[in-house]
Structure formats: C-alpha cells, structure tokens
Design a protein around this motif. Structure first.
Motif, PDB file in Angstrom:
ATOM      1  N   TRP A 216       0.665   2.183  -1.267  1.00 22.74           N
ATOM      2  CA  TRP A 216      -0.705   2.571  -0.399  1.00 22.74           C
ATOM      3  C   TRP A 216      -1.039   4.159  -0.637  1.00 22.74           C
ATOM      4  O   TRP A 216      -1.980   4.349  -1.003  1.00 22.74           O
ATOM      5  N   LEU A 217       0.031   5.070  -0.225  1.00 24.39           N
ATOM      6  CA  LEU A 217      -0.193   6.283  -0.482  1.00 24.39           C
ATOM      7  C   LEU A 217      -0.263   6.745  -2.081  1.00 24.39           C
ATOM      8  O   LEU A 217      -1.104   7.769  -2.296  1.00 24.39           O
ATOM      9  N   SER A 218       0.475   6.252  -2.919  1.00 24.58           N
ATOM     10  CA  SER A 218       0.255   6.608  -4.403  1.00 24.58           C
ATOM     11  C   SER A 218      -1.022   6.250  -4.895  1.00 24.58           C
ATOM     12  O   SER A 218      -1.716   6.952  -5.509  1.00 24.58           O
ATOM     13  N   ILE A 258       0.758  -4.350   5.672  1.00 21.22           N
ATOM     14  CA  ILE A 258       0.535  -3.498   4.520  1.00 21.22           C
ATOM     15  C   ILE A 258       0.020  -3.910   3.292  1.00 21.22           C
ATOM     16  O   ILE A 258      -0.816  -3.467   2.538  1.00 21.22           O
ATOM     17  N   THR A 259      -0.045  -5.444   3.107  1.00 23.65           N
ATOM     18  CA  THR A 259      -0.897  -6.200   2.113  1.00 23.65           C
ATOM     19  C   THR A 259      -2.083  -6.034   2.360  1.00 23.65           C
ATOM     20  O   THR A 259      -2.722  -5.993   1.423  1.00 23.65           O
ATOM     21  N   GLY A 260      -2.406  -6.215   3.637  1.00 22.63           N
ATOM     22  CA  GLY A 260      -3.836  -5.934   3.764  1.00 22.63           C
ATOM     23  C   GLY A 260      -4.521  -4.663   3.604  1.00 22.63           C
ATOM     24  O   GLY A 260      -5.694  -4.472   3.144  1.00 22.63           O
ATOM     25  N   ALA A 261      -3.868  -3.608   3.777  1.00 21.22           N
ATOM     26  CA  ALA A 261      -4.321  -2.351   3.587  1.00 21.22           C
ATOM     27  C   ALA A 261      -4.483  -2.017   2.257  1.00 21.22           C
ATOM     28  O   ALA A 261      -5.335  -1.240   1.795  1.00 21.22           O
ATOM     29  N   LEU A 262      -3.186  -2.475   1.402  1.00 22.31           N
ATOM     30  CA  LEU A 262      -3.501  -2.350  -0.100  1.00 22.31           C
ATOM     31  C   LEU A 262      -4.382  -3.160  -0.865  1.00 22.31           C
ATOM     32  O   LEU A 262      -5.171  -2.598  -1.603  1.00 22.31           O
ATOM     33  N   THR A 263      -4.801  -4.328  -0.134  1.00 22.18           N
ATOM     34  CA  THR A 263      -6.098  -4.962  -0.476  1.00 22.18           C
ATOM     35  C   THR A 263      -7.362  -4.214  -0.164  1.00 22.18           C
ATOM     36  O   THR A 263      -8.289  -4.094  -1.092  1.00 22.18           O
TER      37      THR A 263
END
Length: 416
Positions: A216-218, A258-263
């Motif tokens: 996510w940060l990358s 975290i999957t939602g955040a990446l989406t």
C-alpha cells in the motif's frame, strides 16, 4: 525566436535573476507580491532580477521556488546537478535523527534486542499517538529512531525461523510508520530506501497483512512520484491484490481492510490517469470490502474502514477534476466518524481542493482553516493546501486576500 517571444527559463545560459523574473511573470505575480510573500520588498525582488544583488543563499532560493510553485530547484537555478523536487516543505527538525537511524547498520549488536511483543506494543502506541496528535510528525519523529534501531536489532538477533519472521513483520511496520513521517520531507532518496526496506522485510515475514501494508505504501510512493511511475503503482497493487484475494474467505478484519485499502489505491491511481469509470469501479469494490468490517473498525495504518469511504469518494472526484461532484461527495461524507486528526485534516484539504475547483474559494479557505486547527503539521507539509492559500493570497478580493494571508502566516508561508 521572435523579438516578442517569451524566453525559456529552462534553456541555458540564463542568469538566476533572469530565470526568477521569467518564472515570476509566468505565474502572474508582481514584484511587490513576491516580495511580500518572502517578507521582503518589491525593490528587493527587482534587485535580484536585475543582478544588482548576487544569487541568494540556498534557503532563500528554496523559499522563492516554493512561493513560485517551481517543481524542481534546477528550474530556478539552471543547474541540473542540483535537481531537487520541491513542494516537499522544509525538513522537520527530527528528520536528521530518523535518517541516521535508518542508515545505521546494526552489524555488531551492542545490547540485547527487546522482545518482539514489546516492540509490537510500542508500535501500537506510536500509531495511536499519531492519530491523536495535532503535531503528529513531532510525536512520531521522537519515537522513531529508537523503534527503528530496536526493530533492526530484533531481526539481527532472531534465532528460530518463526521468531525471525515475527521480527521482520514488526520491522516492516516500523518502516511503514517511518514512511508516514518522511512523506513530503525534502529527502526523496530516504523515502525510497524506507519503502523498499519495508517491502523486503514484509516479504521475509511471510505475513499477508504485513505484505499488504508495505505494498500500500509502495504504491503510494510510486503514484506520488508522477505519471511516469503510475504503471509501477498499478503493478504493485495488482500483484498484491492477486496474492490477497484468494485468502479473503477466511481472512480476519485486518487482511480484509488492507485488501480494501489496496483496492482503493488502484482507483486512486486510475483517477490520476483520468480513467473515470475505472476509478469509481475500484471505489465501489473498496466500499463493498469496508461493508464487511465492523462499523467501528479503523485500520491503524491505512485508516481504512467504513468511516473513510466518504473521504475516499471526495478524493476520487477531486483527482478526476470533478469540482461539483467532489462538493456533493463532501456534503454526503461523515467526517466526524474519522478517528484520526491527521486523516481528518487530510480529508479537509481534499474538500478544499474540491471547493476551489467548484468556484467557492471562501469555503475552501474556511475548510483549510479547520484542517489547520485539527492537525497543523498536516497542512504545513501539504503542497495542495499551500497552493490554494498562496493563490488566494493574490485574490482580487481584499477580504479574501486578508483571510488567506492570515492563514499563510499560521501555516508558515508568510512572515508574521
């Protein structure tokens, strides 16, 4: 070139004063206005431009470049050897100590590392302090150096494979916290070192949640580096979403979050590309994942949860340059339920961008003032916020100029 053509400040050879005059003129800023923004006079600007004053010191050049919204220092100096991306803001007082901790190699341990459980508890307290503090960089910057050293030491001294993986997971998240501190600071190389080390440690941990956070940060680092890096951002999000998605049926709340955040990150990058349908599709998918979480859930790193989806909708609309839609989404969002001062302030900045696009500059300034009240350090290091303030400090409306100038003083853009 015709006699009437405007010289190109990016072609050599031009003196510093000539570059300054050309860039100032292109911005539509008078000498008096630039002098005021610098805490000087219009005659001082004229003396620089005509060469009566020699090229100023670096701190003054950096200030001039920021006020004129020059994107790279070499655009003003003409020296490509000193290419420095701007709008990162002045370096925080604790940046040096954090940098030293990141760069120190723990090859010969001089003490015993704290237990991984102890480090994890300290890290949790650091995240909580960040969300609660108006001056979150000061708080986090004070905690990071020892956290970084202790986490590096824990990895170095870990014995059995499970212990080493647990230590790598903690180290990766410490680097994630560091990346929040380093973002918008004048050290891009340090940001990339931290992002890459965090991703390596996450993969060594073999923990899905840790891998997701580092990715996510990358992805954010790639996206914020500009259009040339959008493909890299998409590659990171796509690869890690492919890894996480098969795990969702039995996943805990943190992995779902975290999957939602990446989406949503995939949608954010799509919005930067002006891919309207793709951006909103990813937002819809992220909202569906947020709906699977408890209503009060709030991810400590990404701020993902039900409460933040309204703020994310504002961001998508703003990035798509949809001023009216961003204002509509701002009215529909429930900002009071975002339990993080810096995240709440960041949302206010996004709202302000939408109001300015929608032709409501006074509302934009009011919104930025509320962001400053909530978390001064968030607005101090945000280029979008500073751009709005500086533009409205040059407004034709005297009342608006006064309000913007007063806010500029608070933020540190103008001398009191």
């Amino acid at each position: 070139m015709s006699a009437q053509a405007t010289p190109d400040p990016y072609s050599d050879p031009l003196a510093f004063g000539q570059r300054l005059q050309i860039l100032r003129t292109r911005r539509g800023v008078t000498r008096e206005t630039l002098g005021g923004l610098m805490g000087r006079s219009g005659s001082w600007v004229k003396a620089l431009e005509t060469g009566r004053l020699k090229t100023p010191k670096l701190d003054v050049i950096l200030r001039l470049a920021e006020v004129l919204r020059v994107r790279d220092l070499s655009d003003l100096t003409g020296d490509q050897a000193v290419s420095v991306p701007l709008f990162a803001g002045p370096g925080h007082a604790r940046l040096g100590a954090v940098r030293d901790a990141v760069d120190t190699l723990m090859l010969v341990p001089d003490r015993e590392a704290p237990p991984t459980s102890h480090l994890a508890a300290r890290l949790a307290r650091a995240w909580a302090a960040r969300h609660a503090s108006p001056n979150h960089r000061e708080v986090v910057g004070a905690l990071l150096p020892e956290l970084i050293r202790d986490a590096q030491l824990a990895v170095r001294q870990a014995g059995a494979a499970p212990d080493r993986r647990a230590a790598q997971a903690v180290l990766s998240e410490v680097y994630s916290l560091a990346q929040f501190f380093i973002a918008y600071q004048p050290d891009a190389a340090l940001l990339w070192r931290v992002a890459e080390r965090g991703m390596v440690a996450a993969q060594e941990s073999e923990d899905p949640h840790t891998v997701g956070v580092a990715a996510w940060l990358s992805a954010q680092a790639h996206r914020d580096a500009g259009p040339a890096h959008f493909d890299a951002a998409d590659s990171v999000t796509s690869a890690v979403l492919s890894y996480l998605t098969p795990l969702l049926s039995d996943a805990d709340d943190d992995v779902i979050a975290i999957t939602g955040a990446l989406t949503f990150e995939a949608g954010y990058t799509a919005a930067r590309r002006a891919a309207t349908g793709t951006a909103w599709r990813y937002w819809d998918e992220a909202r569906a994942m947020a709906a699977r979480l408890p209503s009060e859930y709030f991810h400590p790193v990404t701020s993902f949860g039900r409460a933040v989806m309204g703020a994310h909708a504002v961001t998508v609309a703003v990035e798509l340059r949809q001023g009216g839609e961003s204002v509509r989404q701002a009215a529909a969002s429930d900002t009071l339920s975002i339990p993080s001062r810096p995240r709440w302030a960041r949302h206010r900045i996004e709202e302000a961008r939408g109001y300015q696009m929608d032709g409501q500059p006074d509302v934009a300034l009011d919104t930025l003032a509320r962001a400053h009240e909530a978390a001064p350090e968030t607005i101090q290091y945000n280029g979008y916020a500073k751009t709005i303030i500086l533009e409205e400090a040059e407004s034709k409306s005297a009342a608006r100029r006064r309000r913007a100038s007063a806010l500029a003083v608070k933020v540190g853009l103008l001398a009191a």
